[in-house]
Design a protein around this motif. Structure first.
Motif, short mmCIF file in Angstrom:
data_model
loop_
_atom_site.label_atom_id
_atom_site.label_comp_id
_atom_site.label_asym_id
_atom_site.label_seq_id
_atom_site.Cartn_x
_atom_site.Cartn_y
_atom_site.Cartn_z
N ALA A 74 0.86 -1.19 0.00
CA ALA A 74 0.00 0.00 0.00
C ALA A 74 0.89 1.24 0.00
O ALA A 74 1.90 1.28 0.71
CB ALA A 74 -0.92 0.01 1.22
N ASN A 75 0.54 2.21 -0.80
CA ASN A 75 1.30 3.46 -0.91
C ASN A 75 2.78 3.18 -1.21
O ASN A 75 3.67 3.86 -0.69
CB ASN A 75 1.18 4.28 0.38
N GLU A 77 4.62 0.69 -0.30
CA GLU A 77 5.38 0.03 0.76
C GLU A 77 4.75 -1.31 1.11
O GLU A 77 3.54 -1.48 1.03
CB GLU A 77 5.43 0.89 2.03
N LYS A 79 3.37 -3.53 3.72
CA LYS A 79 2.81 -3.26 5.04
C LYS A 79 2.78 -4.49 5.94
O LYS A 79 2.83 -4.37 7.16
CB LYS A 79 1.38 -2.72 4.91
N GLN A 80 2.67 -5.68 5.33
CA GLN A 80 2.62 -6.91 6.14
C GLN A 80 2.90 -8.10 5.25
O GLN A 80 2.53 -8.13 4.08
CB GLN A 80 1.24 -7.06 6.80
N SER A 93 -2.41 -3.53 10.77
CA SER A 93 -2.69 -2.10 10.66
C SER A 93 -4.05 -1.89 10.02
O SER A 93 -4.63 -2.80 9.42
CB SER A 93 -1.61 -1.40 9.81
N ILE A 95 -4.84 -0.08 7.44
CA ILE A 95 -4.83 -0.14 5.98
C ILE A 95 -4.81 -1.58 5.47
O ILE A 95 -5.46 -1.91 4.49
CB ILE A 95 -3.65 0.69 5.39
N VAL A 96 -4.11 -2.47 6.18
CA VAL A 96 -4.10 -3.88 5.79
C VAL A 96 -5.49 -4.48 6.01
O VAL A 96 -5.99 -5.25 5.19
CB VAL A 96 -3.03 -4.66 6.56
#
Length: 211
Positions: A74-75, A77, A79-80, A93, A95-96
């Protein structure tokens, strides 16, 4: 058809791959059953030949069917990372949690100490007491700050005639019912806290009913 041409292109690329096959959303023009069949063929061939397959897709079902491990981007990067099931069940997070399918996300504050075996929270909307599953102390958030709680819609069950209050048993009113074929979405208002439940079928439920 275009879908058949795309299938042949993917199978040809798999046949010619030596060590790694990179696939960028290759099933987007295929209907679901054809895509699922092709994903299974790729998985079996890759395992037999020892080829690593990297699949980029925004279709969660394809990720669940085809991938041993996944990374959420996301964005720009990562994230997970983890198995698809780990990421879906324990997003790290907000967003995830949003990217990986339907989710009830809402603000709450922790009431128990970080040493408590089962953390208890107070929702900002509705003012409900909720007990969450165990979590690492570092992910709990500060006592005096809002955190985001996530509940997948399929983890919410609907019942009638229950007494209140009980742990994680909330009084709610049905706002809307949306038929989705094999499942049904039920929008709820839990005294100011909006929630969505995903149930196999709806029998005798109507907007306005209390549950």
């Amino acid at each position: 058809s275009r879908g058949e041409r795309e299938s042949q292109n993917v199978l040809s690329a798999l046949k010619n791959a030596k060590k790694v096959l990179l696939l960028d959303d290759p099933f987007c023009v295929l209907e679901k059953s054809m895509a699922a069949k092709l994903i299974t063929e790729i998985r079996d061939a890759a395992r037999t030949r020892g080829i690593a397959v990297v699949l980029a897709s925004s279709d969660l079902e394809q990720i669940f069917l085809g991938c041993d491990r996944a990374a959420v981007i996301a964005n720009g990067e990562i994230k997970q990372t983890g198995t698809p099931q780990e990421i879906y069940e324990t997003p790290e997070s907000r967003i995830v949690a949003q990217i990986t399918g339907r989710n009830n996300l809402f603000a709450a504050r922790r009431l128990t100490s970080s040493k408590a075996e089962i953390p208890e929270f107070h929702t900002i909307d509705g003012g409900h007491r909720l007990f969450a599953q165990r979590i690492e102390r570092g992910a709990l958030g500060a006592l005096n700050q809002n955190v985001t709680l996530a509940i997948r819609p399929e983890y919410i069950s609907i019942s009638f005639g229950a007494s209140f209050p009980e742990d994680n048993l909330l009084k709610a009113r049905i706002r809307n019912i949306q038929f989705l074929g094999g499942t049904t979405l039920v929008d709820l208002d839990a005294e100011g806290l909006p929630l969505t439940a995903l149930v196999p079928r709806v029998v005798g439920l109507n907007p306005g009913d209390e549950c």
